[in-house]
Motif scaffolding. Sequence first.
Motif, PDB file in Angstrom:
ATOM      1  N   PRO A  26      85.132 -91.361  30.562  1.00  8.97           N
ATOM      2  CA  PRO A  26      85.791 -90.295  30.031  1.00  8.97           C
ATOM      3  C   PRO A  26      87.474 -89.652  29.723  1.00  8.97           C
ATOM      4  N   ASP A  69      80.706 -84.268  27.980  1.00  9.11           N
ATOM      5  CA  ASP A  69      81.773 -83.246  28.022  1.00  9.11           C
ATOM      6  C   ASP A  69      83.331 -83.694  27.831  1.00  9.11           C
ATOM      7  N   PHE A  70      83.713 -84.869  28.151  1.00  9.13           N
ATOM      8  CA  PHE A  70      84.990 -85.720  28.129  1.00  9.13           C
ATOM      9  C   PHE A  70      85.166 -86.883  27.066  1.00  9.13           C
ATOM     10  N   ALA A 119      84.696 -89.528  23.532  1.00 11.92           N
ATOM     11  CA  ALA A 119      85.130 -88.749  22.144  1.00 11.92           C
ATOM     12  C   ALA A 119      83.714 -88.319  21.382  1.00 11.92           C
ATOM     13  N   GLU A 120      82.980 -89.646  20.884  1.00 14.11           N
ATOM     14  CA  GLU A 120      81.795 -90.126  20.435  1.00 14.11           C
ATOM     15  C   GLU A 120      80.485 -88.741  21.398  1.00 14.11           C
ATOM     16  N   GLN A 121      80.918 -88.347  21.935  1.00 15.64           N
ATOM     17  CA  GLN A 121      79.931 -86.573  22.186  1.00 15.64           C
ATOM     18  C   GLN A 121      80.546 -85.461  21.930  1.00 15.64           C
ATOM     19  N   GLN A 122      81.863 -85.639  22.413  1.00 18.16           N
ATOM     20  CA  GLN A 122      82.768 -84.212  21.220  1.00 18.16           C
ATOM     21  C   GLN A 122      82.515 -84.584  19.517  1.00 18.16           C
ATOM     22  N   ALA A 123      82.373 -85.691  19.203  1.00 18.15           N
ATOM     23  CA  ALA A 123      82.621 -85.445  18.339  1.00 18.15           C
ATOM     24  C   ALA A 123      80.912 -84.590  17.299  1.00 18.15           C
ATOM     25  N   GLU A 151      78.353 -79.210  18.109  1.00 16.82           N
ATOM     26  CA  GLU A 151      77.967 -78.086  19.091  1.00 16.82           C
ATOM     27  C   GLU A 151      76.464 -77.880  19.582  1.00 16.82           C
ATOM     28  N   ARG A 195      75.385 -81.412  20.786  1.00 17.16           N
ATOM     29  CA  ARG A 195      75.272 -81.243  22.377  1.00 17.16           C
ATOM     30  C   ARG A 195      75.474 -80.528  23.052  1.00 17.16           C
ATOM     31  N   SER A 226      73.269 -82.030  25.772  1.00 16.22           N
ATOM     32  CA  SER A 226      72.554 -81.346  27.247  1.00 16.22           C
ATOM     33  C   SER A 226      71.289 -80.761  27.779  1.00 16.22           C
TER      34      SER A 226
END
Length: 124
Positions: free
Chosen positions: A11, A20-21, A23-27, A30, A33, A37
């Motif tokens: 992260p 949360d930190f 990049a692959e998940q931030q992309a 919402e 994600r 979670s």
Amino acid sequence: MKYVVLIHSNPQPWGHPTGDFVAEQQALPEAERAANSADFDKLLGELSERGELVGGQALGDPRDARLFRWEGGRRKVTDGPYAETAEHFAGFFLIDVADQARAEAVAERMSGPGETVELRPVAD
């Protein structure tokens, strides 16, 4: 049978939950994600209810790690992390399950985009 589920991640900045930190998940959208979670929280609840979750812990920033080695017959202390890769050990869960198939099912559910999950049996 006891297993350790090791979470490897990178992260930026270092933080938890690591997803949360990353990049692959931030992309991800919402909604996706949030669903991921919720699925993870559900899994932890299931493991607790079944008595399979022995423990676990997130780890701090690998830049704060210290390595203790022997070199030339003497102790040597250096800054961490050990691995010279982008991915670092982020945390672990200790589980006690009926068999390897159940352990693999748990580890698979713990994996997420941008992270690697390693499953290892605990030595007796």
